[in-house]
Write an enzyme that holds these catalytic residues in place. Structure first.
Site, PDB file in Angstrom:
ATOM      1  N   LEU A  33       0.822  -1.229   0.000  1.00  0.00           N
ATOM      2  CA  LEU A  33       0.000   0.000   0.000  1.00  0.00           C
ATOM      3  C   LEU A  33       0.851   1.274   0.000  1.00  0.00           C
ATOM      4  CD1 LEU A  33      -2.899  -0.984   2.484  1.00  0.00           C
ATOM      5  CD2 LEU A  33      -2.767  -1.325   0.004  1.00  0.00           C
ATOM      6  N   SER A 124       9.147  -1.568 -19.088  1.00  0.00           N
ATOM      7  CA  SER A 124       8.706  -0.266 -19.585  1.00  0.00           C
ATOM      8  C   SER A 124       9.442   0.088 -20.869  1.00  0.00           C
ATOM      9  CB  SER A 124       9.016   0.787 -18.512  1.00  0.00           C
ATOM     10  OG  SER A 124       8.917   2.075 -19.048  1.00  0.00           O
ATOM     11  N   TYR A 148      15.175   5.005 -12.107  1.00  0.00           N
ATOM     12  CA  TYR A 148      13.979   4.179 -12.318  1.00  0.00           C
ATOM     13  C   TYR A 148      14.166   3.275 -13.536  1.00  0.00           C
ATOM     14  CZ  TYR A 148       9.440   2.841 -14.199  1.00  0.00           C
ATOM     15  OH  TYR A 148       8.409   2.114 -14.739  1.00  0.00           O
ATOM     16  N   LYS A 152      14.483  -1.064 -14.122  1.00  0.00           N
ATOM     17  CA  LYS A 152      13.782  -1.937 -15.092  1.00  0.00           C
ATOM     18  C   LYS A 152      14.787  -2.728 -15.916  1.00  0.00           C
ATOM     19  CE  LYS A 152       9.631  -0.938 -13.947  1.00  0.00           C
ATOM     20  NZ  LYS A 152       8.906  -1.936 -13.162  1.00  0.00           N
ATOM     21  N   ASN A 198       2.843  12.880 -14.708  1.00  0.00           N
ATOM     22  CA  ASN A 198       2.534  12.395 -16.060  1.00  0.00           C
ATOM     23  C   ASN A 198       1.362  13.155 -16.661  1.00  0.00           C
ATOM     24  OD1 ASN A 198       3.483   9.501 -14.494  1.00  0.00           O
ATOM     25  ND2 ASN A 198       4.579  10.200 -16.299  1.00  0.00           N
ATOM     26  N   LEU A 199       1.316  13.090 -17.986  1.00  0.00           N
ATOM     27  CA  LEU A 199       0.401  13.972 -18.716  1.00  0.00           C
ATOM     28  C   LEU A 199      -1.082  13.758 -18.380  1.00  0.00           C
ATOM     29  CD1 LEU A 199       0.066  16.119 -20.949  1.00  0.00           C
ATOM     30  CD2 LEU A 199      -0.113  14.227 -22.581  1.00  0.00           C
ATOM     31  N   PRO A 292      13.629  18.373 -18.927  1.00  0.00           N
ATOM     32  CA  PRO A 292      14.920  17.723 -19.145  1.00  0.00           C
ATOM     33  C   PRO A 292      14.761  16.204 -19.268  1.00  0.00           C
ATOM     34  CG  PRO A 292      15.055  19.281 -17.322  1.00  0.00           C
ATOM     35  CD  PRO A 292      13.615  19.204 -17.705  1.00  0.00           C
TER      36      PRO A 292
END
Ligand code: NAD
Ligand code: UD1
Length: 332
Positions: A33, A124, A148, A152, A198-199, A292
């Site tokens: 969580l 990703s 990050y 991955k 994020n967008l 950036p």
């Protein structure tokens, strides 16, 4: 079949839980969580009218993880759990390496101990770094530009080494492009803590007046309207991709890699315009400097997933925007 979802109360995990339950699978969830809410469990159960088994455990706790495998006969695992904010990973690299890598290593250790051999991993498109051409195919070189992304990449490499040493394992590395959208019920969606990076979550908050306006990062990219282009994929399509990957693993393919994207690139302005059609023009924006590290264009070739998994995305851009707006209005 009993499927363990790590991070199963998160954004993509919760949508996948619904698809699995609807398809007749049983679902066990382990989630600490750290980036989700226990209420999501009730929502999954309400949508599907089925129960899931939930453990509030941290995957870094090996003994707790063993308990889950002791108490349940697990047939396959989908490993969503992880920290995912690029900016935060630059500030706190050790937290990212510790959480994402240790969790995965614990998980595969326990899977081996309990003879659970099929694993789907949430990778990703970030592992492609700055790809030389578009669309991106699975055999393109990989690289990372932030901690990050490196988690991955490292996990992909760890899983490849692990599978080489343990050829009885079947592992699908799913490289997601840009997941957006929400469940049609309006109960599940992406609800990041704090100001979204994020967008789509940012657009959604502007559309309900929680944020004033969107800053579009760069309008001088080498794209049709100067704004960045990405491969946005509806989260329900993405969730269904996991079911297709699980079916593939039953054929004992070893380690396989698939892009999960639509193959279509939309610009930031395409996204804002499409969203404004759904919400009556509430998303105001201004142009701001480039962020950036951003790249101009990124979209997948989803051909391999179609050929080998029989999977392709079917939701439209309108579906992505409408479901996002619906979820945002429902979750004020
Ligand atoms: P999310 O943050 O909504 O879900 C991740 C879940 O994992 C959360 O519920 C969190 O509480 C849990 N978790 C984190 N660390 C844990 C730990 N140590 N033990 C137990 N639970 C833990 O993220 P999401 O968007 O659903 O993403 C799922 C996966 O897909 C992540 O691995 C992410 O990196 C990857 N991914 C996401 C995107 C995206 O844009 N959403 C894109 C590409 C890849
Ligand atoms: C992000 C992650 C990436 C991850 C991918 C998958 C970052 C920096 N990168 O990529 O690691 O693999 O999601 O989902 O977080 N934009 C704006 N204004 C905003 C936010 C975004 O103009 O307020 C633009 C960006 O410049 C970009 C596009 O919108 O052109 C999409 O951005 P975003 O949603 O953050 O995703 P990515 O950067 O593609």
């Amino acid at each position: 079949m009993n499927i363990l979802l790590t991070g199963g109360l998160g954004y993509i995990g919760s949508h996948t839980a619904v698809e699995l339950l609807d398809a007749g699978f049983d679902v066990v969830v382990v989630d600490n969580l750290s980036n989700s809410d226990i209420k999501v469990k009730d929502k999954i159960e309400k949508i599907t009218n089925k129960k899931i088994k939930f453990y509030e455990y941290d995957l870094r706790d090996l003994e707790k993880l063993k308990l889950v495998f002791n108490e349940n006969k697990i047939d396959a695992v989908i490993h969503f759990a992880g920290l995912k904010a690029v900016g935060e990973s630059v500030e706190k690299p050790l937290e990212y390496y510790e959480n994402n890598l240790f969790s995965t290593i614990n998980l595969i250790k326990v899977m081996k101990e309990y003879g659970v051999k099929n694993l789907v991993f949430s990778s990703s498109a970030t592992v492609y770094g700055r790809a030389k051409s578009m669309p991106i195919y699975e055999d393109f070189p990989t690289s990372a530009t932030n901690p990050y992304g490196r988690t991955k990449l490292f996990i992909e490499e760890i899983l490849k080494d692990f599978e080489l040493a343990n050829p009885e394992f079947n592992i699908a590395l799913l490289r997601y492009f840009n997941p957006v959208g929400a469940h049609k019920s309006g109960l599940l969606g992406e609800d990041p803590k704090g100001i979204p990076n994020n967008l789509m979550p940012y657009i959604a908050r502007v559309s309900v007046g929680k944020l004033k306006e969107l800053s579009i990062f760069g309008n001088d990219y080498n794209t049709k309207d100067g704004t960045g282009v990405r491969d946005y994929i509806h989260v329900v399509d993405l969730a269904q991709g996991h079911l297709a990957a699980l079916r593939k693993l039953e054929q004992n393919p070893g380690l396989v890699i698939y892009n999960l994207g639509t193959g279509v690139g939309y610009s930031v302005l395409d996204m804002v315009n499409a969203y404004n059609k759904c919400c009556g023009g509430k998303v105001k924006y201004k142009f701001a400097p480039r962020r950036p590290g951003d790249i101009d264009v990124c979209y997948a070739s989803p051909e391999k997933a179609y050929k080998e998994l029989g999977w392709k995305a079917t939701h439209s851009l309108e579906d992505m925007c409408e479901s996002t707006y619906n979820f945002q209005k429902n979750n004020q």
